[in-house]
Design a protein around this motif. Structure first.
Motif, short mmCIF file in Angstrom:
data_model
loop_
_atom_site.label_atom_id
_atom_site.label_comp_id
_atom_site.label_asym_id
_atom_site.label_seq_id
_atom_site.Cartn_x
_atom_site.Cartn_y
_atom_site.Cartn_z
N UNK A 63 0.83 -1.21 0.00
CA UNK A 63 0.00 0.00 0.00
C UNK A 63 0.85 1.24 0.00
N UNK A 64 0.25 2.34 0.36
CA UNK A 64 0.99 3.61 0.35
C UNK A 64 2.12 3.64 1.37
N UNK A 65 3.16 4.36 1.05
CA UNK A 65 4.22 4.57 2.03
C UNK A 65 3.85 5.75 2.92
N UNK A 66 4.28 5.68 4.18
CA UNK A 66 4.04 6.81 5.07
C UNK A 66 5.36 7.36 5.62
N UNK A 67 5.27 8.40 6.44
CA UNK A 67 6.52 9.02 6.91
C UNK A 67 7.35 8.04 7.75
N UNK A 68 6.70 7.05 8.35
CA UNK A 68 7.43 6.03 9.10
C UNK A 68 8.35 5.24 8.18
N UNK A 69 7.88 4.92 6.98
CA UNK A 69 8.72 4.22 6.00
C UNK A 69 9.90 5.09 5.62
#
Ligand code: TRP
Length: 332
Positions: free
Chosen positions: A16-22
């Motif tokens: 799915x989408x990447x987030x700032x944690x990634x």
């Protein structure tokens, strides 16, 4: 002449989408290290299959994650990006590796145990149970001596090293190198509610493709100090998610000033959130711009993938044939 000696194999499953944690947990490190290391990034699409994602979504997510890498600064001249299912030779490694791991050892893997518990998996399939072996095959196919993962994946890399040690001792050769783990950050980034780690499926993430409206909404809901009743009462910065996020974008000195102000009650929660919102929007703006460019140039992205697959496959083919020879197998 390519002077890079050390090999990094890292990657993501396209769920799915990447987030700032990634980004702060791993991708930022990859961007930093790509000039010094021979870096390969695998988009592990087999790994998206074991929790029954629709193939249509896996395909879309795979393409999108590659656009995301490029938009975040992964340079295909420095890093080889490739897709797991495009390199069948990795599966040959996987089959060999299966013979060096017991069932008991597999189900003792802490990452596997935790994921079964967290996701409430009733009957784990073999793709899932053996994914530490598949991930070891990803790493060992490239004879990688480094990987970049999130802290939750540590037991997988430990298992990889166990397998390679076992094989090295079986063939009486130091064929596989020890794979050292580079962690993007020391701690997992928490989700906006402060209860769980940031995760798309828990709807507590700040995604890299968020709109400004979505950022404003999520920031508004971020967990702060629950005991702070008035905007000018002294506040606690520990476990306060706004501070966890601000830290990602703020210089240490400025951070200290903000913390001090919060502790003595001279800055309100809403002012802090305002600052964070602006920082997030500024961070995401150039990524969005780049993403739009790549989305308009799909042919270029396809070319990057094709070249990456080709290059990675040649490396794995070479390593596989050496490995088979060392094991004592012969192809006619
Ligand atoms: N399991 C990793 C994740 O979900 C993705 C992955 C697959 C990986 N193969 C890998 C990471 C090899 C590092 C090395 O994040």
């Amino acid at each position: 002449m390519n002077k890079k000696k050390n090999i990094i194999l890292t990657g993501d499953s396209p769920t799915g989408n990447l987030h700032i944690g990634h980004y702060f947990g791993s991708i930022k490190k990859r961007v930093e290290l790509q000039k010094k290391f021979k870096q390969y990034i695998i988009v592990a699409d087999y790994q998206a299959l074991f929790n029954r994602r629709k193939i249509k979504d896996i395909k879309k997510n795979t393409f999108n994650i590659i656009i995301e890498y490029l938009s975040l600064g992964i340079d295909p001249k420095e890093t080889t990006i490739f897709i797991q299912t495009s390199i069948p030779e990795i599966n040959e490694f996987y089959i060999f590796l299966l013979n060096f791991v017991s069932y008991e050892r597999l189900i003792r893997n802490p990452t596997i145990k935790k994921e079964i518990r967290m996701k409430n998996i009733k009957k784990p399939n073999m793709g899932f149970l053996t994914y530490p072996i598949s991930q070891s095959a990803d790493i060992l196919s490239f004879l990688a001596n480094y990987t970049i993962v999130g802290i939750d994946q540590k037991p997988i890399i430990e298992q990889c090293n166990e397998i390679s040690k076992k094989i090295n001792s079986y063939v009486k050769k130091n064929f596989f190198k020890k794979c050292k783990t580079i962690f993007g950050s020391k701690k997992k980034l928490m989700g906006i509610y402060g209860k769980n780690k940031m995760s798309k499926s828990l709807k507590n993430s700040i995604d890299l493709n968020s709109s400004e409206k979505e950022i404003i909404q999520r920031v508004r809901n971020i967990y702060t100090d629950p005991n702070r009743t008035k905007k000018n009462s002294p506040g606690n910065t520990k476990g306060n998610i706004v501070f966890d996020y601000l830290e990602l974008f703020t210089k240490k000195k400025d951070m200290e000033i903000l913390c001090e102000k919060y502790k003595i009650g001279t800055i309100s929660d809403s002012k802090l959130k305002e600052i964070l919102k602006d920082k997030l929007i500024n961070f995401i703006k150039p990524i969005k711009k780049m993403r739009n460019i790549y989305n308009k140039n799909k042919d270029y992205v396809i070319e990057v993938i094709k070249k990456g697959n080709y290059k990675a496959r040649n490396v794995v083919k070479k390593n596989l044939s050496k490995f088979k020879e060392i094991l004592g197998f012969k192809s006619y």
